[in-house]
Design a protein around this motif. Structure first.
Motif, PDB file in Angstrom:
ATOM      1  N   ASP A 297      -5.433  -1.580  -5.000  1.00  0.00           N
ATOM      2  CA  ASP A 297      -4.828  -2.118  -3.782  1.00  0.00           C
ATOM      3  C   ASP A 297      -5.704  -3.244  -3.234  1.00  0.00           C
ATOM      4  O   ASP A 297      -6.757  -2.986  -2.655  1.00  0.00           O
ATOM      5  N   GLU A 298      -5.265  -4.458  -3.408  1.00  0.00           N
ATOM      6  CA  GLU A 298      -6.008  -5.646  -2.963  1.00  0.00           C
ATOM      7  C   GLU A 298      -7.495  -5.544  -3.325  1.00  0.00           C
ATOM      8  O   GLU A 298      -8.365  -5.652  -2.454  1.00  0.00           O
TER       9      GLU A 298
ATOM     10  N   SER B 108       0.838  -1.212   0.000  1.00  0.00           N
ATOM     11  CA  SER B 108       0.000   0.000   0.000  1.00  0.00           C
ATOM     12  C   SER B 108       0.865   1.253   0.000  1.00  0.00           C
ATOM     13  O   SER B 108       0.549   2.242  -0.668  1.00  0.00           O
TER      14      SER B 108
ATOM     15  N   GLN C 285      -8.079  -0.205  -1.044  1.00  0.00           N
ATOM     16  CA  GLN C 285      -8.205  -1.481  -0.354  1.00  0.00           C
ATOM     17  C   GLN C 285      -9.579  -1.642   0.300  1.00  0.00           C
ATOM     18  O   GLN C 285     -10.205  -2.682   0.201  1.00  0.00           O
TER      19      GLN C 285
HETATM   20 MG    MG Z   1      -2.018  -2.841   2.124  1.00  0.00          MG
END
Ligand code: MG
Ligand code: ADP
Length: 241
Positions: free
Chosen positions: A170-171, A48, A92
């Motif tokens: 992000d993810e 991140s 995320q």
């Molecule tokens: Mg992360």
């Protein structure tokens, strides 16, 4: 292929003294138009942080971010302009605003775009972005009325409403079941066809397999790097995978 985004010897240190953490350590990488690069690493490895450096959300302690071969602006106004002109972010935790409609959520990047598109154009772009993710029906819904996969698709629509040159995710599938995760990845990969460079952080092998190339990060260091001078090569770690 044409390099769109580059990190040169970028480090990020949080805190100071005994609590100091080097979240990203001397990372160099390049992203090209039309490719999907997967950034893989365990939780806490610096994914991140690296995405936020690349996306001009935070500033490196050392090193430089280059956009289309030029150093990213130093001043905050210049950075904000570049952020809005070049990047689409899929955060995320989705970063959806709960008490706003889907339409208002997707509109956010357009509010900050300079020049700001007019009302009609904004509405057309929002509709187009929602159509791309199959959510045109949800324009006036509140996020609370949507499923997890639908919320993530709203976040993707918001990331692509500005026609970004670089998409940083992000993810994006972390909170999704495997079928929905597959569909969301298909959607993210489709952005390549529009010429975007896509970087997806994940620790999911099924996501990683679908990228064009994998960069591995461990304790803030890239294990594979295509730039020779600052190559961190740990053969044992690569052989493990
Ligand atoms: Mg992360
Ligand atoms: P990942 O996304 O791979 O889980 P992060 O980039 O979030 O990794 O974190 C990398 C390291 O930096 C971790 O040790 C984390 O605790 C630390 N870190 C992240 N953000 C901050 C912050 N704002 N302040 C202090 N330390 C941070």
């Amino acid at each position: 292929m044409k390099t769109i985004l580059e990190a040169r010897n970028v480090s990020k240190i949080y805190g100071s003294g005994r609590t100091q953490v080097t979240a990203v350590h001397n990372v160099s990488l390049r992203l090209s138009a039309g490719e999907c690069v997967v950034l893989m690493g365990a939780s806490g490895s610096g994914k991140s942080t690296l995405l936020s450096l690349l996306g001009l959300i935070s500033r490196p302690t050392e090193g430089h971010i280059l956009i289309q071969g030029k150093n990213a602006a130093e001043n905050e106004r210049g950075r904000a302009r570049l952020r809005n002109a070049f990047f689409g972010y899929v955060h995320q935790e989705y970063a959806i605003i709960e008490n706003e409609t889907v339409e208002a959520n997707v509109m956010i990047p357009l509010q900050y775009a300079r020049p700001r598109p007019g009302r009609q154009e904004r509405q057309a772009r929002i509709r187009q972005a929602l159509e791309q993710v199959g959510l045109d029906w949800a324009l006036k819904k509140k996020p609370s009325e949507l499923s997890g996969g639908e919320r993530q698709r709203v976040a993707i629509a918001r990331a692509l409403v500005n026609d970004p040159v670089v998409v940083l995710a992000d993810e994006p599938t972390a909170a999704l079941d495997s079928e929905t995760a597959h569909a969301v990845m298909t959607l993210i990969l489709s952005l390549k066809e529009k010429g975007a460079a896509v970087l997806v952080a994940t620790h999911d092998d099924r996501v990683a397999k679908r990228g064009d190339r994998i960069l591995r990060i461990n304790d803030g260091r890239l294990i594979t790097s295509e730039i020779g001078s600052d190559y961190h090569f740990h053969k044992d770690i690569i052989d493990d995978n």
